[in-house]
Write a protein that holds these residues in place. Structure first.
Motif, PDB file in Angstrom:
ATOM      1  N   ASP A 115       0.868  -1.173   0.000  1.00 36.84           N
ATOM      2  CA  ASP A 115       0.000   0.000   0.000  1.00 36.84           C
ATOM      3  C   ASP A 115       0.905   1.222   0.000  1.00 36.84           C
ATOM      4  OD1 ASP A 115      -2.164   1.672   0.085  1.00 36.84           O
ATOM      5  OD2 ASP A 115      -2.808   1.146   2.108  1.00 36.84           O
ATOM      6  N   LYS A 131      -8.473   7.440   4.536  1.00 33.22           N
ATOM      7  CA  LYS A 131      -7.708   6.248   4.912  1.00 33.22           C
ATOM      8  C   LYS A 131      -7.922   5.906   6.389  1.00 33.22           C
ATOM      9  CE  LYS A 131      -5.065   4.172   2.793  1.00 33.22           C
ATOM     10  NZ  LYS A 131      -5.158   2.954   1.948  1.00 33.22           N
ATOM     11  N   PHE A 134     -11.331   4.377   6.681  1.00 32.60           N
ATOM     12  CA  PHE A 134     -11.395   3.024   6.137  1.00 32.60           C
ATOM     13  C   PHE A 134     -10.667   2.039   7.051  1.00 32.60           C
ATOM     14  CE2 PHE A 134     -10.787  -0.510   3.282  1.00 32.60           C
ATOM     15  CZ  PHE A 134     -11.919  -0.478   2.475  1.00 32.60           C
ATOM     16  N   TRP A 135      -9.510   2.427   7.556  1.00 31.58           N
ATOM     17  CA  TRP A 135      -8.746   1.556   8.452  1.00 31.58           C
ATOM     18  C   TRP A 135      -9.513   1.269   9.740  1.00 31.58           C
ATOM     19  CZ3 TRP A 135      -3.590   4.674   7.905  1.00 31.58           C
ATOM     20  CH2 TRP A 135      -2.963   4.304   6.698  1.00 31.58           C
ATOM     21  N   ASP A 137     -12.496   0.719  10.048  1.00 26.43           N
ATOM     22  CA  ASP A 137     -13.569  -0.239   9.767  1.00 26.43           C
ATOM     23  C   ASP A 137     -14.927   0.310  10.198  1.00 26.43           C
ATOM     24  OD1 ASP A 137     -14.643  -2.593   8.798  1.00 26.43           O
ATOM     25  OD2 ASP A 137     -14.445  -3.651  10.697  1.00 26.43           O
ATOM     26  N   SER A 139     -17.749   0.494   8.923  1.00 26.68           N
ATOM     27  CA  SER A 139     -18.562  -0.024   7.826  1.00 26.68           C
ATOM     28  C   SER A 139     -20.027   0.386   7.915  1.00 26.68           C
ATOM     29  CB  SER A 139     -18.455  -1.551   7.785  1.00 26.68           C
ATOM     30  OG  SER A 139     -18.812  -2.110   9.032  1.00 26.68           O
ATOM     31  N   THR A 180      -5.558   1.263  -2.547  1.00 29.82           N
ATOM     32  CA  THR A 180      -6.258   2.474  -2.127  1.00 29.82           C
ATOM     33  C   THR A 180      -7.360   2.843  -3.110  1.00 29.82           C
ATOM     34  OG1 THR A 180      -4.305   3.327  -0.965  1.00 29.82           O
ATOM     35  CG2 THR A 180      -5.978   4.925  -1.603  1.00 29.82           C
ATOM     36  N   ASP A 182      -9.117   0.811  -4.941  1.00 27.63           N
ATOM     37  CA  ASP A 182     -10.226  -0.123  -4.708  1.00 27.63           C
ATOM     38  C   ASP A 182     -10.981   0.212  -3.425  1.00 27.63           C
ATOM     39  OD1 ASP A 182      -9.727  -1.486  -7.036  1.00 27.63           O
ATOM     40  OD2 ASP A 182      -8.536  -3.071  -6.078  1.00 27.63           O
ATOM     41  N   GLN A 183     -10.280   0.742  -2.424  1.00 31.61           N
ATOM     42  CA  GLN A 183     -10.939   1.146  -1.188  1.00 31.61           C
ATOM     43  C   GLN A 183     -11.918   2.296  -1.449  1.00 31.61           C
ATOM     44  OE1 GLN A 183      -7.733   2.031   1.488  1.00 31.61           O
ATOM     45  NE2 GLN A 183      -7.192  -0.113   1.819  1.00 31.61           N
ATOM     46  N   TYR A 186     -14.928   0.895  -3.344  1.00 33.58           N
ATOM     47  CA  TYR A 186     -15.815   0.162  -2.442  1.00 33.58           C
ATOM     48  C   TYR A 186     -16.630   1.128  -1.578  1.00 33.58           C
ATOM     49  CZ  TYR A 186     -17.379  -2.577   1.559  1.00 33.58           C
ATOM     50  OH  TYR A 186     -18.155  -3.137   2.529  1.00 33.58           O
ATOM     51  N   ALA A 187     -15.961   2.138  -1.007  1.00 26.62           N
ATOM     52  CA  ALA A 187     -16.654   3.087  -0.132  1.00 26.62           C
ATOM     53  C   ALA A 187     -17.745   3.837  -0.888  1.00 26.62           C
ATOM     54  CB  ALA A 187     -15.649   4.070   0.472  1.00 26.62           C
ATOM     55  N   THR A 259      -3.949  -4.197   9.643  1.00 24.02           N
ATOM     56  CA  THR A 259      -4.098  -2.952   8.892  1.00 24.02           C
ATOM     57  C   THR A 259      -3.199  -1.832   9.384  1.00 24.02           C
ATOM     58  OG1 THR A 259      -6.394  -3.510   8.376  1.00 24.02           O
ATOM     59  CG2 THR A 259      -5.717  -1.243   7.972  1.00 24.02           C
TER      60      THR A 259
END
Length: 317
Positions: A115, A131, A134-135, A137, A139, A180, A182-183, A186-187, A259
């Motif tokens: 990463d 970041k 996302f780290w 989590d 969700s 990153t 792809d993150q 996804y978000a 992570t």
């Protein structure tokens, strides 16, 4: 002579700033004379257990002993609770570690990563906050940039600036950038980022980050100061994410896990093994810095194309 004690004081010496005298520092902590401190340092006078603990706490230097027949490595680590993460404390701990490295006269950071190294993100507020979100989590939550404190942004920028002033070598995998990207995808698709302009801005900041990397690589340094050297490599298979800190007479190793947590050790045998492994990776890698223009441009072209493709997806094109 107590060799383990001598090694302990060598580790303390390595942790001290260049201007600080070891014997006087030890004398001050233990409330003993400088002459007695010298005896402790040479190993001709044995430390008591309370003195050992006091020195270890004062200089943040662990004392480790292992029988010859039972080789082992001791790690310390910062624990971040994923359910209720305190990202400000996490960043402050990173800052403390990075300042410790910066103050050493001779230092170098060698990184293997899948990463983009976090210190590059920290120049850009929205990307940094995404970041961290996302780290952590989160969700079940929406990403809200305005909810990030100004102090977090300020500490992150200081981390970026300090990292730029430390000589470093980075070994990236072929998918380092795409994680990153792809993150963010996804978000956005999961509804954590509902603002298209914010999602697009985060992707643009990934592009800016890569542009910075290109500039560092072209000049083989991260600032105008020639001492702030930068070497960049690409290796198809890494197998581990690690930071190796090299000083004049010692090394530190940080291994990331879960992570954003990391394990830290100053075990010199372990660090040497890690260094040998990293040097082996470099031999198998393609150089991006300096004269590696052809391979670097191809890598960056593909990364920029991936960013452009995601922006098109965000805008429904």
């Amino acid at each position: 002579m107590n060799q383990e004690q001598v090694k302990f004081f060598e580790a303390i010496s390595g942790a001290l700033p260049e201007y600080q005298n070891l014997a006087q520092s030890v004398a001050d902590v233990l409330d003993i004379s400088a002459n007695e401190a010298y005896k402790k340092i040479r190993g001709t006078s044995t430390l008591s257990m309370p003195q050992l603990i006091k020195l270890s706490d004062s200089f943040a230097t662990p004392f480790s002993y292992q029988p010859n027949q039972l080789p082992s490595v001791s790690f310390s680590y910062l624990y971040v609770n994923r359910e209720t993460p305190n990202m400000l404390d996490y960043l402050k701990d990173l800052l403390q570690n990075l300042k410790f490295i910066q103050q050493r006269k001779e230092k170098h950071i060698l990184i293997t990563t899948d990463d983009i190294p976090i210190f590059h993100f920290f120049k850009y507020p929205e990307l940094t906050c995404f970041k961290l979100f996302f780290w952590a989590d989160n969700s079940a939550l929406k990403f809200d940039y305005s909810a990030i404190s100004e102090e977090i942004v300020a500490v992150a920028k200081e981390l970026n600036q300090i990292y730029l002033e430390i000589p470093s070598t980075e070994i990236w995998s072929k998918d380092t950038v795409h994680g990153t990207i792809d993150q963010v995808r996804y978000a956005f698709e999961a509804g954590h980022i509902s603002d298209k302009s914010l999602a697009e801005k985060i992707v643009e900041q990934i592009r800016y980050c890569l542009t910075d990397m290109n500039m560092y690589a072209i000049s083989a340094k991260k600032t105008i100061d020639p001492d702030h050297t930068f070497n960049w490599y690409n290796c198809d298979v890494l197998g581990s994410l690690a930071y190796l800190i090299q000083f004049k007479d010692s090394m530190l190793c940080y291994n990331r896990f879960n992570t954003f947590n990391y394990l830290k050790t100053d075990d010199q045998f372990y660090c040497t093994q890690t260094k040998d492994w990293m040097q082996g990776l470099i031999k198998k890698s393609v150089a991006f810095s300096g004269q590696g223009e052809k391979h670097r441009n191809k890598f960056l072209y593909n990364a920029f194309a991936a960013c452009d493709h995601l922006i098109a997806e965000i805008n429904g094109i």
